[in-house]
Design an enzyme around this catalytic site. Structure first.
Site, PDB file in Angstrom:
ATOM      1  N   ASN A 160      36.746  32.376   1.499  1.00 33.34           N
ATOM      2  CA  ASN A 160      37.058  31.330   2.467  1.00 33.34           C
ATOM      3  C   ASN A 160      38.192  30.483   1.894  1.00 33.34           C
ATOM      4  OD1 ASN A 160      34.945  32.104   4.214  1.00 33.34           O
ATOM      5  ND2 ASN A 160      33.467  30.941   3.007  1.00 33.34           N
ATOM      6  N   HIS A 212      32.917  35.514  -2.518  1.00 34.58           N
ATOM      7  CA  HIS A 212      31.526  35.797  -2.145  1.00 34.58           C
ATOM      8  C   HIS A 212      31.319  37.309  -2.143  1.00 34.58           C
ATOM      9  CE1 HIS A 212      30.585  31.764  -0.195  1.00 34.58           C
ATOM     10  NE2 HIS A 212      31.909  31.732  -0.154  1.00 34.58           N
ATOM     11  N   ASP A 266      24.457  32.498  -5.219  1.00 27.90           N
ATOM     12  CA  ASP A 266      24.675  31.377  -4.308  1.00 27.90           C
ATOM     13  C   ASP A 266      23.349  30.648  -4.108  1.00 27.90           C
ATOM     14  OD1 ASP A 266      27.077  30.770  -1.974  1.00 27.90           O
ATOM     15  OD2 ASP A 266      25.104  29.857  -1.722  1.00 27.90           O
ATOM     16  N   HIS A 273      36.702  31.054  -5.165  1.00 26.93           N
ATOM     17  CA  HIS A 273      35.556  31.915  -5.478  1.00 26.93           C
ATOM     18  C   HIS A 273      35.499  33.053  -4.460  1.00 26.93           C
ATOM     19  CE1 HIS A 273      34.361  28.586  -2.885  1.00 26.93           C
ATOM     20  NE2 HIS A 273      33.498  29.408  -2.300  1.00 26.93           N
ATOM     21  N   GLN A 319      36.028  26.828   3.749  1.00 23.07           N
ATOM     22  CA  GLN A 319      35.839  26.596   2.311  1.00 23.07           C
ATOM     23  C   GLN A 319      35.227  25.214   2.093  1.00 23.07           C
ATOM     24  OE1 GLN A 319      39.402  27.027  -0.060  1.00 23.07           O
ATOM     25  NE2 GLN A 319      38.306  26.688  -1.997  1.00 23.07           N
ATOM     26  N   SER A 320      34.123  25.171   1.344  1.00 20.65           N
ATOM     27  CA  SER A 320      33.452  23.889   1.101  1.00 20.65           C
ATOM     28  C   SER A 320      33.517  23.453  -0.356  1.00 20.65           C
ATOM     29  CB  SER A 320      31.984  23.972   1.546  1.00 20.65           C
ATOM     30  OG  SER A 320      31.283  24.943   0.802  1.00 20.65           O
ATOM     31  N   VAL A 321      33.817  24.360  -1.261  1.00 22.89           N
ATOM     32  CA  VAL A 321      33.968  24.014  -2.681  1.00 22.89           C
ATOM     33  C   VAL A 321      35.403  24.334  -3.083  1.00 22.89           C
ATOM     34  CG1 VAL A 321      33.219  24.484  -5.040  1.00 22.89           C
ATOM     35  CG2 VAL A 321      31.527  24.457  -3.189  1.00 22.89           C
TER      36      VAL A 321
END
Ligand code: AMP
Length: 110
Positions: free
Chosen positions: A83, A98, A29, A96, A90-92
């Site tokens: 997320n 983490h 990240d 995915h 969630q931002s992307v």
């Protein structure tokens, strides 16, 4: 439009990759929240956990999450986070997982 993570997997955006196979890629990240913080990203750009993730892929991502945690030496434990959506933080918009470790993590998350 390719997602941010597709552009990383295509090599257009640099990343510090720690693992790859035919199904997923793992890279560090860019804004780590723990001494080890990597993202397990499926090559197929599924938007989120709420968008058609199948059991085989979900299982593979978790198996790889553990494999990379062992590779990273997280013998005292680690946390896996997905997320999902706006309320999940969630931002992307490319599913995915983490993997965070290397320090004692607090609970509950913010
Ligand atoms: P999430 O908020 O769950 O969608 O997680 C997206 C993660 O992607 C965040 O932890 C970001 O720090 C991370 N991120 C954003 N851009 C990059 C990048 N270019 N390389 C690596 N990680 C990134």
């Amino acid at each position: 439009m390719p997602t941010l993570f597709e552009r990383i997997m295509d090599g257009e955006i640099p990343s510090d990759q720690v693992y790859e196979d035919e199904i997923c890629v793992v890279f560090r990240d860019v804004a780590p929240q723990a001494p080890t913080h990597v993202l397990v990203v499926p090559r197929t750009p599924i938007q989120s956990l709420a968008d058609g993730l199948n059991a085989a892929l979900a299982g593979h991502l978790l198996v790889v999450a553990n494999k990379v945690a062992q590779q990273e030496g997280l013998s005292d434990g680690y946390r896996v986070v997905i997320n999902c959506g706006a309320d999940g933080g969630q931002s992307v918009d490319h599913l995915h997982v983490h993997v965070l470790g290397g320090r004692a993590l607090g609970w509950p998350p913010g």
